[in-house]
Scaffold this motif. Structure first.
Motif, PDB file in Angstrom:
ATOM      1  N   ALA A 196      30.811  39.725  35.931  1.00 45.22           N
ATOM      2  CA  ALA A 196      31.983  39.932  35.098  1.00 45.22           C
ATOM      3  C   ALA A 196      32.703  41.211  35.501  1.00 45.22           C
ATOM      4  N   PRO A 197      34.039  41.207  35.475  1.00 41.70           N
ATOM      5  CA  PRO A 197      34.805  42.383  35.885  1.00 41.70           C
ATOM      6  C   PRO A 197      34.415  43.650  35.134  1.00 41.70           C
ATOM      7  N   GLU A 198      34.159  43.532  33.839  1.00 40.46           N
ATOM      8  CA  GLU A 198      33.793  44.734  33.082  1.00 40.46           C
ATOM      9  C   GLU A 198      32.479  45.332  33.571  1.00 40.46           C
ATOM     10  N   ALA A 199      31.552  44.474  34.014  1.00 44.76           N
ATOM     11  CA  ALA A 199      30.286  44.971  34.556  1.00 44.76           C
ATOM     12  C   ALA A 199      30.508  45.635  35.911  1.00 44.76           C
ATOM     13  N   PRO A 227      33.587  31.702  44.017  1.00 42.99           N
ATOM     14  CA  PRO A 227      34.776  32.067  43.243  1.00 42.99           C
ATOM     15  C   PRO A 227      35.792  32.904  44.021  1.00 42.99           C
ATOM     16  N   PHE A 228      35.310  33.779  44.890  1.00 50.96           N
ATOM     17  CA  PHE A 228      36.219  34.635  45.645  1.00 50.96           C
ATOM     18  C   PHE A 228      36.175  34.341  47.137  1.00 50.96           C
ATOM     19  N   GLY A 229      35.951  33.069  47.458  1.00 52.95           N
ATOM     20  CA  GLY A 229      36.008  32.631  48.839  1.00 52.95           C
ATOM     21  C   GLY A 229      34.792  33.042  49.644  1.00 52.95           C
ATOM     22  N   ASP A 230      34.951  33.013  50.955  1.00 49.50           N
ATOM     23  CA  ASP A 230      33.836  33.273  51.866  1.00 49.50           C
ATOM     24  C   ASP A 230      33.675  34.741  52.225  1.00 49.50           C
ATOM     25  N   ALA A 231      34.397  35.611  51.557  1.00 45.56           N
ATOM     26  CA  ALA A 231      34.313  37.035  51.875  1.00 45.56           C
ATOM     27  C   ALA A 231      32.876  37.522  51.753  1.00 45.56           C
ATOM     28  N   ALA A 232      32.409  38.226  52.788  1.00 51.69           N
ATOM     29  CA  ALA A 232      31.052  38.762  52.776  1.00 51.69           C
ATOM     30  C   ALA A 232      31.045  40.238  52.405  1.00 51.69           C
ATOM     31  N   GLU A 233      32.148  40.901  52.595  1.00 52.53           N
ATOM     32  CA  GLU A 233      32.248  42.322  52.288  1.00 52.53           C
ATOM     33  C   GLU A 233      32.346  42.529  50.778  1.00 52.53           C
ATOM     34  N   VAL A 234      31.420  43.317  50.253  1.00 49.18           N
ATOM     35  CA  VAL A 234      31.382  43.545  48.807  1.00 49.18           C
ATOM     36  C   VAL A 234      32.692  44.135  48.305  1.00 49.18           C
ATOM     37  N   GLY A 235      33.254  45.069  49.071  1.00 45.28           N
ATOM     38  CA  GLY A 235      34.505  45.696  48.659  1.00 45.28           C
ATOM     39  C   GLY A 235      35.633  44.693  48.493  1.00 45.28           C
ATOM     40  N   THR A 236      35.687  43.713  49.396  1.00 46.72           N
ATOM     41  CA  THR A 236      36.729  42.679  49.317  1.00 46.72           C
ATOM     42  C   THR A 236      36.549  41.829  48.066  1.00 46.72           C
ATOM     43  N   VAL A 238      34.980  42.668  45.270  1.00 46.57           N
ATOM     44  CA  VAL A 238      35.267  43.487  44.090  1.00 46.57           C
ATOM     45  C   VAL A 238      36.778  43.612  43.880  1.00 46.57           C
ATOM     46  N   GLU A 239      37.503  43.834  44.967  1.00 46.94           N
ATOM     47  CA  GLU A 239      38.953  43.954  44.857  1.00 46.94           C
ATOM     48  C   GLU A 239      39.569  42.674  44.306  1.00 46.94           C
ATOM     49  N   ARG A 240      39.118  41.527  44.795  1.00 45.09           N
ATOM     50  CA  ARG A 240      39.649  40.251  44.307  1.00 45.09           C
ATOM     51  C   ARG A 240      39.277  40.026  42.842  1.00 45.09           C
ATOM     52  N   ALA A 241      38.056  40.404  42.477  1.00 46.43           N
ATOM     53  CA  ALA A 241      37.601  40.195  41.097  1.00 46.43           C
ATOM     54  C   ALA A 241      38.395  41.049  40.116  1.00 46.43           C
ATOM     55  N   LEU A 242      38.721  42.276  40.512  1.00 46.23           N
ATOM     56  CA  LEU A 242      39.395  43.197  39.605  1.00 46.23           C
ATOM     57  C   LEU A 242      40.909  43.054  39.628  1.00 46.23           C
ATOM     58  N   SER A 243      41.438  42.444  40.672  1.00 45.24           N
ATOM     59  CA  SER A 243      42.895  42.298  40.752  1.00 45.24           C
ATOM     60  C   SER A 243      43.331  40.925  40.250  1.00 45.24           C
ATOM     61  N   GLY A 244      43.227  39.918  41.093  1.00 48.02           N
ATOM     62  CA  GLY A 244      43.680  38.583  40.702  1.00 48.02           C
ATOM     63  C   GLY A 244      42.702  37.817  39.849  1.00 48.02           C
ATOM     64  N   GLU A 269      38.135  34.403  32.377  1.00 42.92           N
ATOM     65  CA  GLU A 269      39.159  35.384  32.051  1.00 42.92           C
ATOM     66  C   GLU A 269      38.653  36.794  32.353  1.00 42.92           C
ATOM     67  N   LYS A 270      39.547  37.629  32.915  1.00 41.38           N
ATOM     68  CA  LYS A 270      39.148  39.013  33.211  1.00 41.38           C
ATOM     69  C   LYS A 270      38.896  39.809  31.930  1.00 41.38           C
ATOM     70  N   ASP A 271      39.663  39.516  30.888  1.00 38.98           N
ATOM     71  CA  ASP A 271      39.492  40.202  29.606  1.00 38.98           C
ATOM     72  C   ASP A 271      38.374  39.516  28.820  1.00 38.98           C
ATOM     73  N   PRO A 272      37.256  40.187  28.587  1.00 37.52           N
ATOM     74  CA  PRO A 272      36.133  39.544  27.895  1.00 37.52           C
ATOM     75  C   PRO A 272      36.494  39.044  26.497  1.00 37.52           C
ATOM     76  N   ALA A 273      37.474  39.667  25.843  1.00 41.26           N
ATOM     77  CA  ALA A 273      37.849  39.264  24.489  1.00 41.26           C
ATOM     78  C   ALA A 273      38.509  37.896  24.468  1.00 41.26           C
ATOM     79  N   ARG A 274      38.994  37.442  25.618  1.00 41.98           N
ATOM     80  CA  ARG A 274      39.703  36.159  25.681  1.00 41.98           C
ATOM     81  C   ARG A 274      38.791  35.008  26.106  1.00 41.98           C
ATOM     82  N   ARG A 275      37.548  35.301  26.406  1.00 42.19           N
ATOM     83  CA  ARG A 275      36.625  34.238  26.831  1.00 42.19           C
ATOM     84  C   ARG A 275      36.044  33.523  25.615  1.00 42.19           C
ATOM     85  N   PRO A 276      35.913  32.189  25.702  1.00 41.74           N
ATOM     86  CA  PRO A 276      35.284  31.449  24.590  1.00 41.74           C
ATOM     87  C   PRO A 276      33.805  31.762  24.497  1.00 41.74           C
TER      88      PRO A 276
END
Length: 453
Positions: A196-199, A227-236, A238-244, A269-276
């Motif tokens: 989860a993005p917050e984590a 979920p974020f494609g075949d990217a192997a680089e952790v930084g990539t 994380v960037e995708r998870a926190l941005s789009g 959803e990135k916002d935990p309050a909006r998740r069912p």
């Protein structure tokens, strides 16, 4: 100690020689290795049963008078409070004296992880997706009601047993490993593809983080993609998870019905309050569409086991013809991918320790003992385990004892029976035919020898 050589860098996790862990548990073979520790199949000498023994090597320097030990005890007791068929049963928790690492003793499950199932199936049919998602949701609900968060829900922590039951493991262990890692190096332990993005941002995850993990797992099951494609680089990642964030499925009509893709979007959803988080509402969507899903999962698992048994029988037939030296290195365990995590749901067929034991002890008598053990497994309905054992015993018998030896022929007979039980009827008939030819040929030669005498 059996299983020790196969541990690689994790070999020092366990005591040397034939010593029992805590005077009771004898490790037999490596099941998996990951960021939090190493998992072995072990024998409980006191109750005479097989268990999964997890060595939490990520939590080092654990003394019974430390704060870390108190946390470990609290997490273990919380896990033990969960009484649900979808949560792996914890039998025992302990620390090996002088080693500073805690151990967990858990139920040993037969089946495969969702991660391994997806590597075979690529995508799951709708009913199977719903059955797995419903199983995860029910298990999470039971855990949350017991006051336990998972914190690291990902496909390798979701098991599918041979009868199609969904079982979660590693509840709360990410917290222990994460706190230890943060203390040592200031880093966060987790799996960004399903985290989860917050984590990821370093916030303490709540119930909503577990539901995010469910959504990310569903995304994989539906699309066959991470979920974020075949990217192997952790930084990539994380960037995708926190941005789009996780790409929305509801804009892809081919992904499935709108209610399903919208549910995945909401859970991710990135916002935990909006998740069912209303399990009743989630169940209401999944349950009517999960009919036949368990049967589909069972067939997928059986297909994988069946194909593995057929490959083993085919490989053995090569030895039957030419009797070359058995290629032990080719049959050795394949190391787990870095960061993939321990996977006790899909154990390796042959570890290097098992290989050495079998090779060193494969006399006519010991081969017969192993063949009888496999036959007993078949009679108890443990066909998968029997097929795995015979895939080792048959080639060694062919190389060491010869194709006409009674133990070789009997082992091949039981291997053929396994194939038949697994649904590979044509291959079973072919193997039985080879066995019969050998038996008839041996009988004819015996009669000729008697005539000569």
């Amino acid at each position: 100690m059996r299983g020790r050589e196969s541990a690689g860098s994790g070999a020092s996790e366990l005591p040397d020689g034939q010593a029992l862990v805590a005077g009771r548990y004898r490790p037999l073979r490596l099941l998996g290795r990951g960021s939090m520790g190493v998992v072995y199949e072990a024998d409980d000498a006191q109750l005479d049963r097989r268990v999964a023994l997890k060595v939490l090597s990520a939590v080092e320097g654990l003394g019974e008078d430390s704060e870390a030990w108190d946390r470990f005890v609290r997490e273990s007791r919380a896990l033990a409070r969960i009484d649900h068929p979808g949560v792996v049963t914890l039998y025992d928790s302990l620390a090996q004296t002088g080693m500073g690492k805690p151990f967990l003793v858990m139920q040993l499950l037969d089946g495969m992880s969702l991660a391994d199932l997806m590597s075979v199936a690529k995508r799951l049919p709708l009913a199977a997706v719903c059955a797995v998602a419903l199983g995860i949701a029910e298990a999470l609900t039971a855990a949350h009601e017991a006051g336990v968060l998972h914190r690291d829900l990902k496909p390798s922590n979701v098991g599918i047993t041979r009868d199609g039951r969904v079982v979660l493991q590693d509840f709360g262990m990410a917290r222990l490993a994460g706190e230890a890692a943060i203390t040592r190096a200031g880093v966060t332990v987790g799996t960004p593809q399903f985290m989860a993005p917050e984590a990821i941002r370093g916030a303490s995850p709540g119930v909503a983080a577990d539901w995010y993990g469910l959504g990310a797992c569903m995304y994989l099951m539906i699309t066959g993609d991470m979920p974020f494609g075949d990217a192997a680089e952790v930084g990539t990642i994380v960037e995708r998870a926190l941005s789009g964030g996780v790409p929305r499925l509801s804009v892809r009509p081919e992904a499935g019905p709108k209610w399903l893709t919208s549910l995945v979007d909401d859970l991710c959803e990135k916002d935990p309050a909006r998740r069912p988080q209303d399990v009743q509402a989630i169940r209401g969507l999944l349950e009517p569409n999960a009919e036949g899903g368990t049967e589909a999962l069972v067939e997928l698992l059986n297909r994988d086991v069946r194909e593995g048994a057929v490959r083993a029988a085919t490989d053995a037939s090569v030895h039957d013809e030419g009797l070359p030296e058995y290629d032990w290195e080719q049959a050795d365990i394949t190391p787990a991918a870095p960061g993939s995590g321990p996977d006790p749901f899909h154990p390796a067929t042959l570890s290097s320790a098992t290989r050495r034991i079998v090779l060193a002890s494969m006399t006519a008598h010991s081969a017969l003992s192993r063949q009888r053990e496999a036959a007993n497994l078949v009679l108890r309905g443990q066909v998968r385990e029997a097929a795995e054992m015979l895939s080792v015993v048959v080639p060694v018998c062919l190389s060491s004892l010869g194709p006409d030896h009674p133990t070789t022929l009997t082992s091949q007979y039981w291997h053929a029976l396994c194939l038949a039980r697994l649904g590979a009827g044509a291959e079973a008939v072919e193997l039985l035919s080879r066995v019969n030819k050998r038996v008839v040929g041996s009988t004819d030669r015996d009669e000729e020898n008697r005539d000569d005498d």
